[in-house]
Design a protein around this motif. Structure first.
Motif, short mmCIF file in Angstrom:
data_model
loop_
_atom_site.label_atom_id
_atom_site.label_comp_id
_atom_site.label_asym_id
_atom_site.label_seq_id
_atom_site.Cartn_x
_atom_site.Cartn_y
_atom_site.Cartn_z
N VAL A 1 0.83 -1.18 0.00
CA VAL A 1 0.00 0.00 0.00
C VAL A 1 0.88 1.24 0.00
CG1 VAL A 1 -1.85 -1.17 1.22
CG2 VAL A 1 -0.13 0.08 2.53
N GLN A 2 0.25 2.37 -0.36
CA GLN A 2 0.98 3.63 -0.37
C GLN A 2 1.30 4.05 1.05
OE1 GLN A 2 -1.01 6.73 -2.47
NE2 GLN A 2 0.56 8.27 -2.08
N GLY A 3 2.43 4.70 1.21
CA GLY A 3 2.82 5.21 2.51
C GLY A 3 3.78 4.29 3.23
N VAL A 4 4.25 4.74 4.37
CA VAL A 4 5.20 3.99 5.19
C VAL A 4 4.51 3.28 6.34
CG1 VAL A 4 7.18 4.25 6.73
CG2 VAL A 4 7.12 5.50 4.56
N GLU A 5 3.46 3.88 6.86
CA GLU A 5 2.80 3.33 8.04
C GLU A 5 2.36 1.89 7.81
OE1 GLU A 5 -0.78 4.38 11.23
OE2 GLU A 5 -0.49 5.62 9.43
N GLY A 6 2.70 1.02 8.76
CA GLY A 6 2.29 -0.37 8.71
C GLY A 6 3.24 -1.28 7.96
N LYS A 7 4.22 -0.73 7.28
CA LYS A 7 5.16 -1.57 6.55
C LYS A 7 6.22 -2.13 7.50
CE LYS A 7 4.54 0.17 1.89
NZ LYS A 7 5.15 0.77 0.69
N VAL A 8 6.80 -3.25 7.09
CA VAL A 8 7.86 -3.90 7.86
C VAL A 8 9.15 -3.75 7.07
CG1 VAL A 8 8.67 -6.05 8.89
CG2 VAL A 8 6.21 -5.55 8.81
N VAL A 9 10.15 -3.14 7.70
CA VAL A 9 11.38 -2.79 7.01
C VAL A 9 12.58 -3.31 7.79
CG1 VAL A 9 12.76 -0.92 6.02
CG2 VAL A 9 10.26 -0.66 6.20
N ALA A 10 13.43 -4.08 7.13
CA ALA A 10 14.69 -4.52 7.73
C ALA A 10 15.81 -3.64 7.18
CB ALA A 10 14.97 -5.98 7.40
N ILE A 11 16.75 -3.26 8.05
CA ILE A 11 17.79 -2.31 7.68
C ILE A 11 19.14 -2.82 8.16
CG2 ILE A 11 18.56 0.09 7.81
CD1 ILE A 11 15.67 0.74 8.84
N THR A 12 20.08 -2.98 7.25
CA THR A 12 21.45 -3.35 7.66
C THR A 12 22.26 -2.08 7.90
OG1 THR A 12 22.39 -3.47 5.43
CG2 THR A 12 21.31 -5.45 6.29
N GLY A 13 23.32 -2.22 8.67
CA GLY A 13 24.14 -1.06 8.99
C GLY A 13 23.36 0.01 9.73
N SER A 14 22.50 -0.40 10.65
CA SER A 14 21.57 0.53 11.28
C SER A 14 21.96 0.96 12.68
CB SER A 14 20.16 -0.08 11.30
OG SER A 14 20.17 -1.39 11.84
N SER A 15 23.23 0.75 13.04
CA SER A 15 23.66 1.16 14.38
C SER A 15 24.12 2.61 14.43
CB SER A 15 24.79 0.25 14.87
OG SER A 15 25.91 0.31 14.00
N SER A 16 24.27 3.25 13.26
CA SER A 16 24.70 4.65 13.23
C SER A 16 24.44 5.21 11.85
CB SER A 16 26.20 4.77 13.57
OG SER A 16 26.99 4.14 12.57
N GLY A 17 24.71 6.50 11.69
CA GLY A 17 24.68 7.14 10.38
C GLY A 17 23.36 7.04 9.65
N ILE A 18 23.45 6.76 8.35
CA ILE A 18 22.26 6.70 7.50
C ILE A 18 21.32 5.61 7.95
CG2 ILE A 18 21.45 6.17 5.17
CD1 ILE A 18 24.02 7.56 4.13
N GLY A 19 21.86 4.46 8.35
CA GLY A 19 21.01 3.35 8.78
C GLY A 19 20.20 3.69 10.01
N GLU A 20 20.87 4.28 11.01
CA GLU A 20 20.15 4.67 12.22
C GLU A 20 19.11 5.74 11.90
OE1 GLU A 20 20.86 6.95 16.50
OE2 GLU A 20 22.59 6.36 15.30
N ALA A 21 19.48 6.74 11.13
CA ALA A 21 18.53 7.80 10.78
C ALA A 21 17.33 7.26 10.03
CB ALA A 21 19.24 8.87 9.95
N THR A 22 17.58 6.28 9.15
CA THR A 22 16.49 5.67 8.39
C THR A 22 15.56 4.90 9.31
OG1 THR A 22 17.86 5.53 6.39
CG2 THR A 22 15.95 4.06 6.52
N ALA A 23 16.13 4.15 10.24
CA ALA A 23 15.31 3.40 11.19
C ALA A 23 14.41 4.34 11.99
CB ALA A 23 16.21 2.61 12.14
N ARG A 24 14.97 5.42 12.46
CA ARG A 24 14.19 6.36 13.26
C ARG A 24 13.14 7.08 12.42
NH1 ARG A 24 18.50 10.00 16.11
NH2 ARG A 24 16.58 11.07 16.74
#
Length: 249
Positions: free
Chosen positions: A4-27
């Motif tokens: 569906v359109q939008g971000v709400e409700g989607k499930v997203v896995a992110i590598t390299g998410s302990s800092s930088g772009i990955g952390e910002a993307t997770a948040r």
């Protein structure tokens, strides 16, 4: 909610998410209502990111992931499916940079970049693609680099790994034009992250750190670009996004 359109409700896995772009993307994504599954080697930092997301009302899970280990990527994807019943997006953000002229023959550095920047992405695709096929929909978002767009001495192999991934995603897109799969390459320029901290040459490292401090944009800017690609309707694919400082040449 899948597709569906939008971000709400989607499930997203992110590598390299302990800092930088990955952390910002997770948040950013968690703040918009996505459930995020965070993967990186530095689990203590991952736990802190996840705790902050949960404190703000979001949903986050943590998985120790070394992207050079195929089993770790499989566990990341499996955790998303087990915890949230599916996986909508895999953001392959983990990456390393080594600089140096080809003539310096830093073969160990070449191997490290190939292992993380190329094999790590391939392992993520191998883990997530069967899930996406089973679901009938999925989205690969991968961090590449403007280094692959403007080739400069000292970054030949790094740029080569990023362009290899760019080519890979374009081929995967062409193999998947039935509408069930989307691919997005994100090419950041100078972003204030820890990427150049691992550059071994101290003079080059200092120069790159100084340049990053002078003109680098915040990782949150890239996170918003990633969210933009994810939030599009299911029949719209953002294939490539380049995001750099306005003063970067």
């Amino acid at each position: 909610m899948t597709g569906v359109q939008g971000v709400e409700g989607k499930v997203v896995a992110i590598t390299g998410s302990s800092s930088g772009i990955g952390e910002a993307t997770a948040r950013e994504l968690a703040g918009r209502g996505a459930a995020v599954v965070l993967g990186a080697r530095r689990t203590q930092r991952l736990d802190a990111v996840a705790e902050r997301i949960r404190h703000d009302g979001g949903r986050a899970e943590v998985v120790a992931v070394d992207v050079t280990q195929r089993a770790d990527l499989e566990r990341l994807v499996a955790t998303a499916v087990e915890r949230f019943d599916r996986l909508d997006v895999l953001v392959s953000n983990a990456g390393i940079a080594r600089t140096g002229l080809v003539s310096e023959l830093d073969v160990a550095g070449w191997d490290a970049m190939i292992d993380v920047n190329v094999r790590g992405v391939l392992y993520g695709i191998a883990a997530a693609l069967p899930v996406f096929r089973r679901q009938g929909r999925g989205h690969f978002v991968t961090t590449v680099s403007t280094s692959g767009l403007k080739i400069t001495p000292g970054q030949a192999v790094y740029a080569g790994t990023k362009n290899a991934v760019r080519t890979l995603l374009e081929a995967l897109r062409q193999e998947s034009t039935d509408g069930s799969l989307r691919t997005t390459s994100i090419s950041p320029g100078f972003v204030r992250t820890e990427l150049v901290d691992a550059v071994e040459n101290p003079d080059v490292r200092e120069q790159m750190q100084q340049r990053m401090a002078e003109i680098g944009i915040a990782p949150e800017a890239v996170a918003r670009a990633i969210a933009f690609a994810i939030e599009q309707p299911a029949d719209v694919e953002i294939g490539d996004l380049t995001i750099r400082p306005a003063v970067q040449n």
